[in-house]
Design a protein around this motif. Structure first.
Motif, short mmCIF file in Angstrom:
data_model
loop_
_atom_site.label_atom_id
_atom_site.label_comp_id
_atom_site.label_asym_id
_atom_site.label_seq_id
_atom_site.Cartn_x
_atom_site.Cartn_y
_atom_site.Cartn_z
N ALA A 161 3.37 -3.14 -15.78
CA ALA A 161 4.50 -2.41 -15.21
C ALA A 161 4.01 -1.30 -14.29
CB ALA A 161 5.37 -1.84 -16.33
N ASP A 162 2.94 -0.61 -14.67
CA ASP A 162 2.38 0.45 -13.82
C ASP A 162 1.88 -0.14 -12.50
OD1 ASP A 162 2.89 2.38 -15.71
OD2 ASP A 162 0.85 2.38 -16.53
N VAL A 163 1.21 -1.28 -12.57
CA VAL A 163 0.69 -1.92 -11.36
C VAL A 163 1.83 -2.32 -10.43
CG1 VAL A 163 -0.47 -3.99 -10.46
CG2 VAL A 163 -1.44 -2.75 -12.41
N LEU A 164 2.84 -2.97 -10.98
CA LEU A 164 3.95 -3.44 -10.15
C LEU A 164 4.77 -2.29 -9.57
CD1 LEU A 164 5.12 -6.50 -12.28
CD2 LEU A 164 3.82 -6.52 -10.14
N ALA A 165 4.96 -1.25 -10.36
CA ALA A 165 5.69 -0.08 -9.85
C ALA A 165 4.92 0.57 -8.71
CB ALA A 165 5.95 0.91 -10.97
N ARG A 166 3.59 0.67 -8.88
CA ARG A 166 2.77 1.29 -7.84
C ARG A 166 2.73 0.42 -6.59
NH1 ARG A 166 1.99 6.41 -8.23
NH2 ARG A 166 0.96 6.27 -10.26
N ALA A 167 2.62 -0.89 -6.77
CA ALA A 167 2.61 -1.79 -5.61
C ALA A 167 3.91 -1.67 -4.84
CB ALA A 167 2.39 -3.23 -6.06
N HIS A 168 5.03 -1.58 -5.55
CA HIS A 168 6.33 -1.40 -4.89
C HIS A 168 6.36 -0.08 -4.13
CE1 HIS A 168 10.61 -1.82 -4.21
NE2 HIS A 168 10.82 -0.63 -4.75
N GLU A 169 5.80 0.95 -4.72
CA GLU A 169 5.75 2.26 -4.07
C GLU A 169 4.91 2.21 -2.80
OE1 GLU A 169 4.71 6.90 -5.33
OE2 GLU A 169 4.39 5.26 -6.75
N VAL A 170 3.78 1.53 -2.87
CA VAL A 170 2.90 1.43 -1.69
C VAL A 170 3.61 0.67 -0.58
CG1 VAL A 170 0.74 0.50 -0.79
CG2 VAL A 170 0.78 1.60 -3.03
N ARG A 171 4.25 -0.43 -0.91
CA ARG A 171 4.95 -1.22 0.11
C ARG A 171 6.08 -0.41 0.75
NH1 ARG A 171 4.10 -5.95 -3.77
NH2 ARG A 171 2.52 -7.25 -2.72
N ALA A 172 6.79 0.36 -0.06
CA ALA A 172 7.86 1.19 0.48
C ALA A 172 7.29 2.26 1.42
CB ALA A 172 8.65 1.83 -0.65
N ALA A 173 6.17 2.86 1.04
CA ALA A 173 5.54 3.87 1.89
C ALA A 173 5.04 3.25 3.19
CB ALA A 173 4.40 4.54 1.14
N ALA A 174 4.52 2.04 3.10
CA ALA A 174 4.06 1.35 4.31
C ALA A 174 5.23 1.05 5.23
CB ALA A 174 3.32 0.06 3.93
N ASP A 175 6.34 0.61 4.66
CA ASP A 175 7.52 0.32 5.47
C ASP A 175 8.05 1.57 6.15
OD1 ASP A 175 7.38 -2.31 4.70
OD2 ASP A 175 8.95 -2.16 3.16
N ALA A 176 7.89 2.72 5.50
CA ALA A 176 8.41 3.97 6.05
C ALA A 176 7.54 4.53 7.17
CB ALA A 176 8.53 5.01 4.94
N LEU A 177 6.30 4.05 7.25
CA LEU A 177 5.39 4.53 8.29
C LEU A 177 5.53 3.63 9.51
CD1 LEU A 177 3.25 6.68 8.82
CD2 LEU A 177 1.53 5.16 7.85
N THR A 178 6.44 4.01 10.40
CA THR A 178 6.83 3.13 11.50
C THR A 178 6.13 3.42 12.82
OG1 THR A 178 8.71 4.59 11.98
CG2 THR A 178 9.11 2.74 10.48
N SER A 179 5.27 4.42 12.85
CA SER A 179 4.56 4.75 14.08
C SER A 179 3.71 3.57 14.55
CB SER A 179 3.67 5.97 13.87
OG SER A 179 2.78 6.15 14.95
N SER A 180 3.84 3.21 15.81
CA SER A 180 3.04 2.09 16.34
C SER A 180 1.55 2.42 16.31
CB SER A 180 3.48 1.76 17.77
OG SER A 180 3.32 2.89 18.61
N ALA A 181 1.21 3.70 16.42
CA ALA A 181 -0.19 4.10 16.39
C ALA A 181 -0.84 3.81 15.04
CB ALA A 181 -0.32 5.58 16.73
N ALA A 182 -0.03 3.81 13.98
CA ALA A 182 -0.55 3.60 12.63
C ALA A 182 -0.43 2.15 12.19
CB ALA A 182 0.18 4.52 11.65
N ARG A 183 -0.10 1.26 13.10
CA ARG A 183 0.15 -0.13 12.70
C ARG A 183 -1.08 -0.77 12.07
NH1 ARG A 183 2.79 -3.47 17.27
NH2 ARG A 183 4.37 -1.89 16.80
#
Length: 210
Positions: A71-93
């Motif tokens: 559960a900790d792994v899956l919750a953290r993976a979901h958190e990472v994916r959400a943070a990645a989705d929120a980082l929309t700068s083309s420079a950080a692609r």
């Protein structure tokens, strides 16, 4: 599954397995595999009965703990994916794409069996390191790119060595690269062992050229 608390049930809902019961079944198998690896494969009836007793004694507690780790792994993976989705700068692609690929490698469909129950806490730590990278990397993308290139070069050397001599030593090198990522991208998170590109490359060379 029904006996799990709400937080755990929500986290398990992010499973890449076909269903939560299927994942829990795989996890139970992995728990037994871990116990057998610790106790040794039985070669006579007495050893088999002794192993059965150990499994019976430990199974519920070990599986309960492993479910919490998953559960900790899956919750953290979901958190990472959400943070990645929120980082929309083309420079950080480039940074974001590398993190997404990393999460996919860490948490594939069969991640419980691939990692084994012993390494589940490590997976969560590696994902935490990805979160740190997503938070701090955009402030210095040039430095992040240099570190990413360093990891890629070590990964390539390890892959070459593993192709030459697959086995437990090669698997250990792959996990060592994960520690390298932590040390480079999230220096505030402790690594499980002393880690550097030089150490890993030396070990990879020794594996590939015995």
């Amino acid at each position: 599954v029904e006996a799990l608390d709400t937080r755990t049930r929500l986290a398990l809902g992010h499973t890449p397995y076909v269903s939560v019961p299927a994942m829990v079944e795989a996890l139970a198998d992995a728990v037994i595999d871990q116990i057998v690896s610790e106790q040794g494969v039985p070669y006579d009836e007495g050893a088999y009965e002794a192993l059965r007793a150990v499994v019976a004694d430990r199974f519920v507690a070990d599986t309960t703990r492993a479910v919490a780790d998953v559960a900790d792994v899956l919750a953290r993976a979901h958190e990472v994916r959400a943070a990645a989705d929120a980082l929309t700068s083309s420079a950080a692609r480039e940074l974001v794409d590398d993190v997404r690929r990393h999460v996919d490698r860490l948490v594939p469909e069969d991640f419980v069996c691939a990692a084994g129950v012993r390494r589940l806490p490590d997976l969560e730590r590696y994902l935490r390191a990805d979160l740190v990278r997503l938070e701090k990397g955009p402030a210095d993308l040039a430095r992040d790119r240099v570190r990413g290139d360093e990891v890629a070069a070590v990964e390539a050397a390890v892959a070459d060595a593993a192709a030459t001599r697959p086995g437990p030593a090669a698997d250990d090198l792959r996990w060592w690269v994960e520690e390298l990522r932590v040390s480079l991208f999230a220096q505030g998170i402790r690594t499980a062992r002393p880690t550097s590109s030089t150490r890993i490359l030396r070990a990879a060379s020794a594996l590939g050229n015995p």
